[in-house]
Design an enzyme around this catalytic site. Structure first.
Site, PDB file in Angstrom:
ATOM      1  N   LYS A   1      42.889  35.672  38.133  1.00  0.00           N
ATOM      2  CA  LYS A   1      41.651  35.287  37.448  1.00  0.00           C
ATOM      3  C   LYS A   1      40.489  36.174  37.881  1.00  0.00           C
ATOM      4  O   LYS A   1      39.753  36.709  37.057  1.00  0.00           O
ATOM      5  CB  LYS A   1      41.307  33.815  37.744  1.00  0.00           C
ATOM      6  CG  LYS A   1      42.331  32.831  37.219  1.00  0.00           C
ATOM      7  CD  LYS A   1      41.901  31.409  37.488  1.00  0.00           C
ATOM      8  CE  LYS A   1      41.811  31.080  38.972  1.00  0.00           C
ATOM      9  NZ  LYS A   1      43.082  31.156  39.687  1.00  0.00           N
ATOM     10  N   THR A   2      40.339  36.320  39.200  1.00  0.00           N
ATOM     11  CA  THR A   2      39.247  37.146  39.694  1.00  0.00           C
ATOM     12  C   THR A   2      39.477  38.602  39.280  1.00  0.00           C
ATOM     13  O   THR A   2      38.527  39.316  38.938  1.00  0.00           O
ATOM     14  CB  THR A   2      39.116  37.007  41.224  1.00  0.00           C
ATOM     15  OG1 THR A   2      38.957  35.616  41.536  1.00  0.00           O
ATOM     16  CG2 THR A   2      37.912  37.764  41.752  1.00  0.00           C
TER      17      THR A   2
ATOM     18  N   GLN B   1      42.002  23.626  42.123  1.00  0.00           N
ATOM     19  CA  GLN B   1      41.264  24.137  43.274  1.00  0.00           C
ATOM     20  C   GLN B   1      39.843  23.590  43.331  1.00  0.00           C
ATOM     21  O   GLN B   1      38.981  24.156  44.005  1.00  0.00           O
ATOM     22  CB  GLN B   1      41.244  25.664  43.252  1.00  0.00           C
ATOM     23  CG  GLN B   1      42.626  26.272  43.440  1.00  0.00           C
ATOM     24  CD  GLN B   1      42.571  27.776  43.561  1.00  0.00           C
ATOM     25  OE1 GLN B   1      42.002  28.312  44.492  1.00  0.00           O
ATOM     26  NE2 GLN B   1      43.137  28.464  42.595  1.00  0.00           N
TER      27      GLN B   1
ATOM     28  N   ARG C   1      46.450  30.741  49.885  1.00  0.00           N
ATOM     29  CA  ARG C   1      45.802  31.958  50.398  1.00  0.00           C
ATOM     30  C   ARG C   1      46.836  32.926  50.962  1.00  0.00           C
ATOM     31  O   ARG C   1      46.554  34.089  51.211  1.00  0.00           O
ATOM     32  CB  ARG C   1      44.782  31.650  51.519  1.00  0.00           C
ATOM     33  CG  ARG C   1      43.619  30.755  51.151  1.00  0.00           C
ATOM     34  CD  ARG C   1      42.910  31.206  49.918  1.00  0.00           C
ATOM     35  NE  ARG C   1      43.386  30.455  48.770  1.00  0.00           N
ATOM     36  CZ  ARG C   1      43.214  30.842  47.501  1.00  0.00           C
ATOM     37  NH1 ARG C   1      42.603  31.976  47.233  1.00  0.00           N
ATOM     38  NH2 ARG C   1      43.667  30.131  46.508  1.00  0.00           N
TER      39      ARG C   1
ATOM     40  N   ASP D   1      33.209  32.973  38.103  1.00  0.00           N
ATOM     41  CA  ASP D   1      34.461  32.755  38.837  1.00  0.00           C
ATOM     42  C   ASP D   1      34.444  31.336  39.424  1.00  0.00           C
ATOM     43  O   ASP D   1      33.379  30.770  39.628  1.00  0.00           O
ATOM     44  CB  ASP D   1      34.583  33.794  39.964  1.00  0.00           C
ATOM     45  CG  ASP D   1      36.024  33.957  40.439  1.00  0.00           C
ATOM     46  OD1 ASP D   1      36.916  33.267  39.899  1.00  0.00           O
ATOM     47  OD2 ASP D   1      36.264  34.784  41.338  1.00  0.00           O
ATOM     48  N   GLU D   2      35.595  30.781  39.684  1.00  0.00           N
ATOM     49  CA  GLU D   2      35.705  29.452  40.294  1.00  0.00           C
ATOM     50  C   GLU D   2      34.891  28.423  39.498  1.00  0.00           C
ATOM     51  O   GLU D   2      34.165  27.597  40.058  1.00  0.00           O
ATOM     52  CB  GLU D   2      35.208  29.483  41.747  1.00  0.00           C
ATOM     53  CG  GLU D   2      35.828  30.566  42.605  1.00  0.00           C
ATOM     54  CD  GLU D   2      37.197  30.195  43.158  1.00  0.00           C
ATOM     55  OE1 GLU D   2      37.693  29.113  42.822  1.00  0.00           O
ATOM     56  OE2 GLU D   2      37.776  31.018  43.890  1.00  0.00           O
TER      57      GLU D   2
HETATM   58  P1  ATP Z   1      42.538  32.355  43.223  1.00  0.00           P
HETATM   59  O1  ATP Z   1      42.852  31.203  42.317  1.00  0.00           O
HETATM   60  O2  ATP Z   1      43.102  32.138  44.587  1.00  0.00           O
HETATM   61  O3  ATP Z   1      41.102  32.719  43.197  1.00  0.00           O
HETATM   62  P2  ATP Z   1      43.047  34.482  41.360  1.00  0.00           P
HETATM   63  O4  ATP Z   1      43.666  33.852  40.172  1.00  0.00           O
HETATM   64  O5  ATP Z   1      41.614  34.802  41.292  1.00  0.00           O
HETATM   65  O6  ATP Z   1      43.361  33.593  42.645  1.00  0.00           O
HETATM   66  P3  ATP Z   1      43.373  37.229  42.135  1.00  0.00           P
HETATM   67  O7  ATP Z   1      42.722  37.114  43.455  1.00  0.00           O
HETATM   68  O8  ATP Z   1      42.637  37.872  41.030  1.00  0.00           O
HETATM   69  O9  ATP Z   1      43.890  35.772  41.669  1.00  0.00           O
HETATM   70  O10 ATP Z   1      44.766  37.950  42.250  1.00  0.00           O
HETATM   71  C1  ATP Z   1      45.723  37.631  43.250  1.00  0.00           C
HETATM   72  C2  ATP Z   1      46.440  38.871  43.717  1.00  0.00           C
HETATM   73  O11 ATP Z   1      47.257  39.346  42.682  1.00  0.00           O
HETATM   74  C3  ATP Z   1      45.499  40.015  44.050  1.00  0.00           C
HETATM   75  O12 ATP Z   1      45.986  40.676  45.174  1.00  0.00           O
HETATM   76  C4  ATP Z   1      45.549  40.882  42.832  1.00  0.00           C
HETATM   77  O13 ATP Z   1      45.273  42.223  43.130  1.00  0.00           O
HETATM   78  C5  ATP Z   1      46.977  40.704  42.362  1.00  0.00           C
HETATM   79  N1  ATP Z   1      47.177  40.889  40.919  1.00  0.00           N
HETATM   80  C6  ATP Z   1      46.516  40.262  39.930  1.00  0.00           C
HETATM   81  N2  ATP Z   1      46.985  40.642  38.724  1.00  0.00           N
HETATM   82  C7  ATP Z   1      47.976  41.542  38.952  1.00  0.00           C
HETATM   83  C8  ATP Z   1      48.860  42.309  38.117  1.00  0.00           C
HETATM   84  N3  ATP Z   1      48.819  42.223  36.786  1.00  0.00           N
HETATM   85  N4  ATP Z   1      49.732  43.106  38.723  1.00  0.00           N
HETATM   86  C9  ATP Z   1      49.792  43.191  40.066  1.00  0.00           C
HETATM   87  N5  ATP Z   1      48.988  42.520  40.906  1.00  0.00           N
HETATM   88  C10 ATP Z   1      48.090  41.690  40.356  1.00  0.00           C
HETATM   89 MG    MG Z   2      39.974  34.129  42.383  1.00  0.00          MG
END
Ligand code: ATP
Ligand code: MG
Length: 693
Positions: free
Chosen positions: A36-37, A253, A626, A222-223
């Site tokens: 997402k981020t 979350q 995490r 975000d969040e």
């Molecule tokens: P959270 O809910 O904990 O905030 P998130 O959904 O924001 O998580 P991110 O932090 O954006 O998730 O991504 C998690 C990990 O996955 C990061 O290390 C990111 O670089 C990696 N990632 C995200 N998308 C891809 C992708 N398409 N291919 C490879 N790695 C990815």
């Molecule tokens: Mg995130």
């Protein structure tokens, strides 16, 4: 292929869709680690580099400073040169502060307004309650949190009063009204005002809103599950016209309900913006299969707004270890030892480790152990020296001595210690000062004020300024430090601290901090030329040849050093991270330790009593997700609680994890075995530590 297209190609189809959806409102709803981020950061670059949008027309908001910093860093790597110029990446509160700063006049505030932190606010509320009734800490906290809830829900004092259903609420509403009036007289805003005031401003001044709408063309949040009503309205108002925004979130979350967060904002969004494009992501890129399975199984015990299924291609990985320790000390020792071992065996970096816990108090023992083994660590969320209230008070005295025009400092200490200068007096004083165009301090000794204030009020103000005038003369005569020391004694700041602290020990420590400040000042005056800052913006007028000038320079040096140290705190150095579960949101680490999986701690006792265990489960879910490669959960058989050794019960959350993926340690140990183990562990660690040099 351009860089951004390259980057886009690395995302999965759903993520790409989310990045490309730029014409209307977009909600990305997905579990932890699904990117997402990453969608937000890529999308910012996409908007600038592919869609030709100016960075200054884009605003990305998050919740914590840490998250904002991380995002800035990620975006900074994608945007080149001036491409990122003017981009807003900030917390909601910082954005609010920026908006308020730009519209002070409209809001009826003077420049240089103060920001009250929770403690400042508490002091004021307590004062106000004294006038109404005899009260205790619990009541004060209840009123403070009620006021905060109203502010988060965008309920102003008038509405609060008419909505108040019982006597307690009515009383809180009365205090709320007085509290806001006082804040205004102090030219101050509180933390919740940083969101509330912009919303009210936008509502009442369409021209101001229009100006901000012209500034922000695209918004990313975000969040999003942790937004409160005021925050949601802020986004909604800014985006009402263009309807161009992306918010990302995960209802599993949502961990800030206690602070007014409304996960149902996820649903409201769909109602308010019928064109909303809902995108779900399901692949997790962060964690091993076992970690992800544990997270999924745990959170399945909660009801859901939207169903999600997360999967990962990372393979199962190591089992989750659950380590049961004799007591909290053994727990801390064990974690420190584990980190050291893994670092050596696997060549891991210190920064690859995070230790997460429910409450800040849990970090203390761990800090001692880490220090003992010389493991570098970074503790998030600690207060800086200059962030402490007593230091802020002391600094306000010093500032006012040096710069009588500093109205903020004046307002901070005119009633600290209590001098019975009421809000009515302050209001008249402020009006008079504004009318004459002089500072509050200067106004106190003007003849014209005599017509405005009572004899008694004049006398109280007079005594305050005379004391400071006299100290200032002594400083000019070359007696700076002794005069300052004498000042704090004369006003009996210590007595005031004792009156306001919950325990004498706390007051003692606070007073000691004030003396530390004075000592540092003395050292700094006698001078370390290397620390001299030649050009400090805005301080020119303050620095002269006099003793007060030296003190001013010394103060700037101290403050600057503190700021720089704070910045050093934020750097990317190689250290183990110590964080609360709340603060860990959005972050990831190869190796994660979660401490204290015990009933009453995680889930927290209050949540068990108030039947809000679901939120604690989400907190545990945040902690577990995490971890990228390994996850260790620890607990103690006994823990000191309120000064007493208590037997602990393992957390119910442990029972909710898939047993086949868990590896327990220490569960069957008898007490003496445990002691032996700890001793053996200690020897081993000492050996390892010497290996590291
Ligand atoms: P959270 O809910 O904990 O905030 P998130 O959904 O924001 O998580 P991110 O932090 O954006 O998730 O991504 C998690 C990990 O996955 C990061 O290390 C990111 O670089 C990696 N990632 C995200 N998308 C891809 C992708 N398409 N291919 C490879 N790695 C990815
Ligand atoms: Mg995130």
């Amino acid at each position: 292929m351009t860089e951004i297209r390259d980057r886009l190609a690395k995302l999965n189809p759903r993520q790409q869709e989310a990045v490309r959806a730029i014409d209307g409102p977009c909600l990305v709803l997905a579990g932890a680690g699904s990117g997402k981020t990453s969608v937000i950061t890529t999308k910012i670059a996409y908007l600038v580099q592919e869609c030709g949008m100016k960075a200054r027309n884009i605003a990305a908001v998050t919740f914590t400073n840490k998250a904002a910093r991380e995002m800035k860093e990620r975006v900074g790597k994608m945007l080149k040169g001036r491409e990122g110029h003017g981009l807003i990446v900030s917390t909601f509160h910082t954005l609010g502060l920026t908006i308020i700063r730009g519209e002070l006049k409209t809001l009826g505030y003077k420049p240089g307004f103060s920001l009250f932190d929770t403690d400042d606010a508490k002091v004021l509320i307590k004062e106000l309650m004294h006038k109404e009734a005899d009260t205790d800490a619990e009541q004060i906290n209840a009123v403070q949190s009620q006021i905060s809830t109203w502010k988060n829900d965008l309920i102003l004092p008038g509405a609060a009063l008419s909505h108040a259903e019982d006597e307690d609420a009515q009383y809180a509403a009365v205090i709320y009204e007085a509290y806001n009036r006082h804040l205004k007289a102090y030219n101050a805003v509180d933390f919740d005002d940083l969101i509330l005031l912009p919303v009210v401003l936008f509502r009442d001044h369409p021209e101001v809103l229009a100006r901000w709408q012209r500034r922000i063309h695209y918004m990313l949040v975000d969040e999003y599950q942790d937004t409160n009503i005021s925050q949601y309205l802020l986004v909604k108002m800014l985006m009402q016209e263009r309807q161009t925004f992306t918010v990302v979130g995960d209802d599993d979350q949502s961990i800030y309900a206690w602070r007014g967060a409304r996960p149902e904002n996820l649903v409201t969004l769909g109602e308010d913006f019928p064109r909303l494009n809902l995108i779900k992501l399901e692949q997790n890129y962060r964690s091993t299969g076992i970690i992800l399975r544990a997270a999924n199984t745990l959170i399945a015990n909660n009801p859901h707004v939207y169903d999600k299924t997360l999967w990962s291609q990372m393979g199962d990985g190591d089992p989750i270890r659950i380590i049961m320790n004799r007591n909290e000390e053994a727990e801390a020792e064990r974690v420190a030892g584990e980190i050291l071992t893994r670092r050596i065996k696997e060549g891991a970096e210190w920064r690859d480790f995070a230790v997460l816990y429910r409450g800040n108090f849990q970090a203390r023992l761990l800090e001692l152990k880490l220090q003992h083994y010389q493991i570098p660590y970074k503790l998030s969320g600690g207060t800086s020296f200059f962030g402490r209230n007593e230091i802020k008070d002391a600094m306000a005295y010093l500032r006012l001595l040096i710069n009588p025009a500093d109205d903020n400092a004046f307002l901070r200490i005119v009633n600290v210690p209590r001098r019975e200068v009421g809000p009515g007096t302050l209001e008249k004083l402020a009006n008079y000062a504004t009318g004459r165009g002089v500072s509050l301090y200067a106004a106190c000794s003007e003849m014209g004020l005599r017509e405005q204030l009572s004899e008694r009020a004049l006398d109280r103000l007079g005594r305050f300024t005379h004391t400071l005038d006299r100290v200032r003369r002594e400083m000019d005569a070359g007696q700076s430090i002794s005069a300052i020391r004498e000042l704090f004694r004369e006003v009996d700041y210590e007595g005031w601290l004792y009156q306001n602290a919950s325990a004498p020990k706390i007051a003692e420590r606070r007073m000691a901090n004030v003396w530390i400040l004075v000592d540092q000042l003395e050292k700094s005056i006698s001078g370390n030329p290397q620390e001299e800052v030649e050009e400090l913006e805005g301080s020119e007028a303050m620095i002269g040849d006099t003793e007060t000038g030296d003190v001013a320079a010394a103060i700037s040096r101290l403050v600057l050093r503190d700021i720089l140290e704070q910045q050093a705190e934020e750097d990317d150095s190689d250290r183990v991270q110590l964080l609360t579960l709340h603060a860990s949101k959005g972050l990831e680490f190869p190796h994660v330790y979660v401490l204290g999986l015990e009933e009453d701690l995680l889930p927290h006792r209050n949540s068990i009593e108030m039947e809000t265990v679901e939120e604690e489960r989400r907190l545990a879910y945040v902690g577990i997700t995490r971890a990228r490669r390994t996850l260790v959960l620890t607990l103690a058989r006994q823990r000191k609680t309120y000064g007493e050794m208590m037997d602990c019960v393992p957390s119910r959350f442990l029972d909710e994890l898939p047993p086949e993926d868990l590896e327990w340690e220490g569960r069957a140990d008898k007490p003496q075995d445990q002691e032996k183990k700890v001793a053996r562990g200690r020897d081993a660690i000492a050996g390892l530590r010497s290996l590291l040099g």
